[in-house]
Design a protein around this motif. Structure first.
Motif, PDB file in Angstrom:
ATOM      1  N   ASN A   1      45.710  40.867  80.693  1.00 44.53           N
ATOM      2  CA  ASN A   1      46.401  40.933  79.647  1.00 44.53           C
ATOM      3  C   ASN A   1      45.936  39.367  78.177  1.00 44.53           C
ATOM      4  N   TYR A   2      45.260  38.725  78.621  1.00 46.27           N
ATOM      5  CA  TYR A   2      43.850  37.636  78.028  1.00 46.27           C
ATOM      6  C   TYR A   2      42.989  38.009  78.414  1.00 46.27           C
TER       7      TYR A   2
ATOM      8  N   GLU B   1      46.284  41.003  74.563  1.00 44.85           N
ATOM      9  CA  GLU B   1      45.903  39.923  74.171  1.00 44.85           C
ATOM     10  C   GLU B   1      43.913  39.541  73.328  1.00 44.85           C
TER      11      GLU B   1
ATOM     12  N   THR C   1      39.982  45.332  72.265  1.00 48.53           N
ATOM     13  CA  THR C   1      41.598  44.670  72.128  1.00 48.53           C
ATOM     14  C   THR C   1      42.708  45.907  72.669  1.00 48.53           C
TER      15      THR C   1
END
Length: 394
Positions: A292-293, A321, A344
């Motif tokens: 996700n990150y 993200e 991304t």
């Protein structure tokens, strides 16, 4: 499906699938089916209850997924027979004997018949299920009875490192070496959660020193993973069952590889890459690591180092993200010269659009949704389903 001289023919397979789908379609059918199954099993065989944890929700869900997986694979014998044989060896950790398989089969037949009703549960359906269950049981029993290795391994925690708020790297020293294949997984139980087994993939290859390493993500509301991540101490002992799964490098096919891993799903891919790095000749491998990150790519620097010294390996980091959450203060690592910069997007979409993978062997590791999405996107890009591999989705 065949095992020696035994077989389940196509008509029986069709009847088994149709019945199971009909029961699953009933409101709360799978939950009610497994509740009925375990009630009958425990009532008729009280000694079996001690094999299972006090809280049965996760166990019931796992049973449904396992049955569904086997039924889906009945007409593709090689993977399902391998899976069942491994499962039989793994079940030795409970102290299961041949009589228990008969008890389980009878309880499952009773529960299915109860939900299907007399109109659907014909003699032909009854015979089909009994044939399928007999074959499943025989494969598991034969594998278990032929195994002369240990039923379980004990591992002592020698390192516990929390690399993220919800991810820990745990290294253990086994009481004896375990001969698992890089890419396989094992069932694990920890002291604070007795008889609650969870599947974890070793993140390093098997070694004669008997060391093993797991990467564990804390699941919100989970019973076991929070204890593994936040309550593990040096000197704790974990119990492990026999290796399961069939991920690994198929050197008979002589194909380049695509690997897609999300979160701690990188562990079985990491183990394979480390093992490959010890060989002189390897296929070309593209690895897409997602999260996700950016901080969810917690082990990207290890993969970069492997890539720097092994020209056959290409690593592509991906995060949904572009920046880390406010609570993660460590800087985002910079890729070494020549390495791909982080992209991304969703890892399955990025990988599918990156190149032509139609002639590659593909491995996908992560959540069920990640695996299904990646398979859908790759298939749409021309990758044959038979070229894609992942562990059973449960």
């Amino acid at each position: 499906m065949r095992n020696g001289d035994s077989a389940v023919d196509s008509t029986a397979i069709s009847l088994v699938r149709t019945t199971f789908k009909a029961v699953a379609a009933i409101e709360d059918g799978p939950a009610r089916l497994t509740q009925s199954f375990y009630s009958v099993l425990f009532a008729n065989n009280p000694d079996v209850r001690e094999f299972f944890p006090a809280a049965m929700e996760a166990q019931r869900e796992r049973l449904v997924h396992a049955i569904a997986y086997v039924i889906d694979q009945l007409d593709d014998p090689e993977p399902v027979l391998l899976f069942l044989a491994q499962l039989g060896r793994d079940h030795r950790k409970y102290g299961v004997v041949d009589a228990h398989y008969t008890a389980v089969g009878n309880a499952l037949i009773f529960a299915l018949k109860n939900f299907a009703g007399n109109e659907m549960w014909t003699d032909e359906v009854d015979n089909a299920w009994r044939e399928a269950i007999a074959l499943i049981a025989s494969v598991m029993m034969e594998a278990a009875n032929a195994e002369d290795g240990p039923a379980t391994w004990t591992g002592t925690v020698v390192e516990h490192k929390q690399v993220l708020q919800d991810v820990a790297v745990v290294r253990l020293q086994l009481d004896r070496p375990m001969e698992y294949g890089a890419g396989q997984y094992v069932s694990v139980t920890v002291p604070g959660r007795p008889r609650m087994w969870r599947y974890l993939s070793p993140a390093i290859p098997a070694n004669p020193e008997g060391q093993i390493e797991f990467h564990v993500r804390r699941v919100s509301g989970g019973w076991v993973s929070p204890a593994m991540v936040g309550q593990t101490n040096l000197g704790d002992t974990w119990l492990m069952g026999s290796p399961l799964g069939a991920l690994g490098v198929d050197r008979t096919r002589n194909r380049d590889m695509l690997m897609i891993g999300s979160g701690t799903g990188i562990a079985p891919l990491r183990a394979q890459l480390m093992e490959m790095a010890m060989r002189a000749n390897n296929p070309n491998v593209h690895v897409f690591v997602g999260g996700n990150y950016p901080c969810d790519l917690y082990d990207i620097e290890t993969l970069w180092q492997l890539s720097l010294t092994n020209p056959w390996l290409t690593v592509v980091p991906v995060s949904e993200e572009d920046t880390n959450p406010w609570w993660h203060l460590d800087p985002i690592p910079t890729p070494p010269a020549g390495m791909y910069k982080r992209i991304t997007g969703k890892v399955s979409a990025v990988a599918a659009e990156f190149g032509d993978w139609s002639n590659h062997d593909v491995q996908i590791v992560g959540s069920a949704s990640t695996i299904q999405t990646a398979k859908f996107r790759l298939q749409a890009k021309g990758v044959p389903v038979e070229n894609m591999r992942h562990d059973p989705l449960y």
